[in-house]
Design an enzyme around this catalytic site. Structure first.
Site, PDB file in Angstrom:
ATOM      1  N   HIS A 192       8.661  -6.339 -21.593  1.00 25.18           N
ATOM      2  CA  HIS A 192      10.092  -6.700 -21.645  1.00 25.18           C
ATOM      3  C   HIS A 192      10.272  -8.214 -21.813  1.00 25.18           C
ATOM      4  O   HIS A 192      11.138  -8.819 -21.207  1.00 25.18           O
ATOM      5  CB  HIS A 192      10.829  -6.205 -20.392  1.00 25.18           C
ATOM      6  CG  HIS A 192      11.010  -4.716 -20.365  1.00 25.18           C
ATOM      7  ND1 HIS A 192      11.975  -4.077 -21.102  1.00 25.18           N
ATOM      8  CD2 HIS A 192      10.332  -3.737 -19.716  1.00 25.18           C
ATOM      9  CE1 HIS A 192      11.897  -2.756 -20.883  1.00 25.18           C
ATOM     10  NE2 HIS A 192      10.903  -2.530 -20.056  1.00 25.18           N
ATOM     11  N   GLU A 198       6.964  -0.522 -17.904  1.00 21.70           N
ATOM     12  CA  GLU A 198       6.916  -0.296 -19.352  1.00 21.70           C
ATOM     13  C   GLU A 198       6.223  -1.422 -20.110  1.00 21.70           C
ATOM     14  O   GLU A 198       6.822  -2.079 -20.963  1.00 21.70           O
ATOM     15  CB  GLU A 198       8.362  -0.110 -19.873  1.00 21.70           C
ATOM     16  CG  GLU A 198       9.036   1.101 -19.255  1.00 21.70           C
ATOM     17  CD  GLU A 198      10.491   1.254 -19.671  1.00 21.70           C
ATOM     18  OE1 GLU A 198      10.960   2.387 -19.733  1.00 21.70           O
ATOM     19  OE2 GLU A 198      11.171   0.229 -19.911  1.00 21.70           O
ATOM     20  N   ASP A 231      15.259  -9.822 -20.346  1.00 20.88           N
ATOM     21  CA  ASP A 231      14.667  -8.626 -20.967  1.00 20.88           C
ATOM     22  C   ASP A 231      14.429  -8.919 -22.440  1.00 20.88           C
ATOM     23  O   ASP A 231      14.713 -10.035 -22.916  1.00 20.88           O
ATOM     24  CB  ASP A 231      15.564  -7.388 -20.756  1.00 20.88           C
ATOM     25  CG  ASP A 231      14.730  -6.119 -20.599  1.00 20.88           C
ATOM     26  OD1 ASP A 231      13.912  -5.847 -21.508  1.00 20.88           O
ATOM     27  OD2 ASP A 231      14.863  -5.415 -19.584  1.00 20.88           O
TER      28      ASP A 231
HETATM   29  C1  TNX Z   1      13.988   2.338 -18.102  1.00 22.32           C
HETATM   30  S1  TNX Z   1      13.853   1.658 -15.153  1.00 22.32           S
HETATM   31  C2  TNX Z   1      13.833   0.985 -17.910  1.00 22.32           C
HETATM   32  C3  TNX Z   1      14.838   0.053 -18.426  1.00 22.32           C
HETATM   33  C4  TNX Z   1      15.883   0.755 -19.241  1.00 22.32           C
HETATM   34  C5  TNX Z   1      16.272   2.041 -18.558  1.00 22.32           C
HETATM   35  C6  TNX Z   1      17.383   2.774 -19.258  1.00 22.32           C
HETATM   36  C7  TNX Z   1      12.899   0.643 -15.761  1.00 22.32           C
HETATM   37  C8  TNX Z   1      12.063  -0.025 -14.799  1.00 22.32           C
HETATM   38  N1  TNX Z   1      12.866   0.445 -17.092  1.00 22.32           N
HETATM   39  O1  TNX Z   1      14.218  -0.963 -19.169  1.00 22.32           O
HETATM   40  O2  TNX Z   1      16.978  -0.090 -19.373  1.00 22.32           O
HETATM   41  O3  TNX Z   1      15.158   2.874 -18.481  1.00 22.32           O
HETATM   42  O4  TNX Z   1      17.852   3.861 -18.516  1.00 22.32           O
END
Ligand code: TNX
Length: 547
Positions: free
Chosen positions: A272, A336, A202
């Site tokens: 990420h 994301e 990440d």
């Molecule tokens: C969302 S769930 C994210 C993570 C974070 C998390 C924290 C997802 C696919 N992405 O990168 O760690 O929320 O709750």
């Protein structure tokens, strides 16, 4: 002194066994997850497990032999008696077999009479789940004294509802040493969970050794500090790092396989990826400089999809990932990934034109560019006989053919996937994010703040199959998973607290087809928390608001 202790042990055992020869400890089959069918015969004589009991495993299959060894260890832990493992004999034995004829490979039966306990699996994995039931039946006994155990005569027939029963663990935001990862694997095994989704890279750390690109671990695994608590403007400036060598990974993969758990690694891309950009700044749209992130959140800096070199790097990484992890599925993230940089990047825009990607009513050109990246990786993995899983964002620009959708922003992604013929895994944050807090008590350990309170009762209330799906569509919901992100979980003791006993509620959602009854679940919980105690798991005591 030695004589005295042997004598007193003998006396204690006599007291436990009682004058009738029947042990005072009686196992209960009311375990978690609750087996589908339990028929106890209260008239017939049951089985006495004592120091004359052997485990008989006639199969020379390596994973059945490993099962036998593990069973002996489980029994030793709870009873203090270590049964020998033998290749034949059927008197006074626990017989382990994998001859059961059943469609579901995880199915098993148990039959208990005065001569023996027969655990018969439809596969070695099925036999393993039968072993877990026997082990948990002792922990659920009316008394926990060590020594012999009486198993009431019974037949049990059991099989899980879902084939994919997962738990995710993030070792990127914080690093957990291989021994801790093994404790996690043992915890999952206790709950009949068979997939460990290993979030290993990440923005805040790349934690997997890649031999062809050593900089990934050397540079990408280290950050120069970490934000303090929830305060984004702070930083402890303490260097933080850690990664898994390929030897360690192989060892962990085998440890999991011995417990019938498949590890699905996740290389989260094309967002990420700040840890990769810190190692190779030329792979970002701006050219950097970048640093391994010192805070949590979503970074605008992502891989530059217009740069040919990212595709060769991803191929190299996936080549090593497929060698390390035999899993049919590889998780390629996709969540994301902000498009801010791509919108302004001449190389990304040129790639969009070259590919003829156009914004339409369903997706933007940039979302389609992400699909292009995901499809490249998916095609590479397909050539190596693998399939991909992606977070539900991969539906935005059109998911690669054959990809499995992991629905985290609620259940909509899974519903859309199922309706469009993609398999899906349910992991909606409202029910299954184990980084969310377990109460509003200010003394509650640190947790993610963006979510709701999640206690076992909330998890237990989740029905993974949306009621409006047809039977055909419902078949696409292949499983259920909980996720433990670790931004706010710096130690493994803390991780344990976030995991158990929420995993117990999850296990029943994943395994059981029976109508849910939370009050009945609560009566079964002490059985498994005794096992948590024996294993020194740090578990939370939040069973429901009232308790
Ligand atoms: C969302 S769930 C994210 C993570 C974070 C998390 C924290 C997802 C696919 N992405 O990168 O760690 O929320 O709750």
């Amino acid at each position: 002194m030695k004589l005295f202790s042997t004598l007193s042990l003998g006396l204690a055992l006599t007291a436990l066994v009682g004058c009738t020869g029947k042990p005072n400890v009686t196992a209960s089959y009311q375990v978690i997850p609750l087996p589908q069918e339990i028929a106890v015969d209260s008239v017939a004589e049951g089985f006495v497990f004592n120091d004359g009991t052997a485990i008989v495993c006639t199969s020379d299959d390596a994973s059945m032999q490993k099962n036998a060894e593990l069973l002996s260890g489980y029994l030793a832990q709870i009873t203090g008696i270590t049964p020998a493992v033998k290749a034949d004999g059927d008197k006074h034995a626990i017989i382990l077999s994998d001859n059961l004829e059943a469609e579901n490979p995880d199915a098993y039966t148990i039959s208990v009479n005065s001569d023996r306990i027969l655990i018969d699996g439809a596969s070695a994995a099925g036999a393993f789940y039968g072993m877990q039931t026997i082990r948990k039946a002792i922990a659920a006994a009316d008394s926990l004294a060590q020594g012999p155990v009486y198993f009431p005569a019974a037949t049990i027939a059991d099989a899980p509802r879902f084939a994919y029963r997962g738990t995710h663990f993030d070792t990127a935001r914080h690093f957990f040493d291989p021994d801790s990862v093994k404790i996690l694997i043992d915890m999952l095994a206790m709950h009949n969970i068979n997939r460990f989704h290993w979030h290993i890279t990440d923005d805040q750390g790349w934690r997997l050794e890649i031999k062809s690109h050593p900089e990934l671990a050397e540079i990408g695994s280290k950050r120069s500090g970490t934000m303090i608590g929830h305060r984004f403007s702070t930083n402890d400036s303490i260097p933080y790092g850690g990664y898994y060598t390929q030897d360690q990974v192989r060892d962990i993969v085998q440890y999991a396989a011995d417990r019938h758990i498949t590890i699905i690694p996740e290389i989260d891309l094309p967002g990420h990826m700040l840890a990769v950009l810190a190692a190779y700044p030329q792979l970002g749209c701006t050219g950097g400089p970048y640093e391994v992130w010192r805070k949590w959140g979503v970074s605008e800096d992502v891989l530059c999809a217009g740069n040919d070199s990212i595709y060769t790097l991803l191929d190299d990484i996936m080549g090593e990932v497929t060698e390390l992890f035999p899993s049919e599925y590889i998780h390629i993230g996709g969540d994301e990934c902000p498009k801010d940089r791509w919108k302004k990047c001449p190389k990304c825009q040129a790639r969009i034109r070259q590919l003829g990607l156009k914004t339409d009513s369903h997706s933007t050109a940039e979302q389609k560019l992400q699909t292009h990246v995901m499809t490249h990786v998916s095609d590479y993995l397909a050539q190596h006989g693998r399939k991909v899983i992606g977070w539900d964002e991969i539906l935005e620009g059109g998911a690669p053919d054959g990809s499995v959708i992991m629905s985290w922003r609620g259940i909509e992604g899974a519903r859309e996937a199922a309706k469009s013929g993609h398999d899906a895994i349910m992991t909606p944050c409202q029910y299954l994010y184990f980084d969310f807090r377990q109460s509003d008590d200010p003394a509650e350990p640190l947790a993610a703040t963006w979510g709701n309170v999640i206690i076992p009762e909330s998890i237990y209330s989740f029905d993974p199959i949306p009621s409006d799906l047809t039977d055909e569509e419902a078949k696409h919901i292949i499983g259920v998973q909980a996720n433990l992100w670790t931004e706010y979980v710096p130690t493994f003791r803390h991780a344990e607290y976030m995991l158990v006993p929420r995993l117990a509620a999850l296990a029943e959602v994943q395994w059981s087809s029976a109508p849910r009854d939370f009050e009945a679940f609560k009566t079964r919980l002490p059985g498994i928390t005794r096992l948590y105690d024996m294993n020194d798991y740090n578990y939370s005591k939040h069973v429901s608001f009232e308790d």
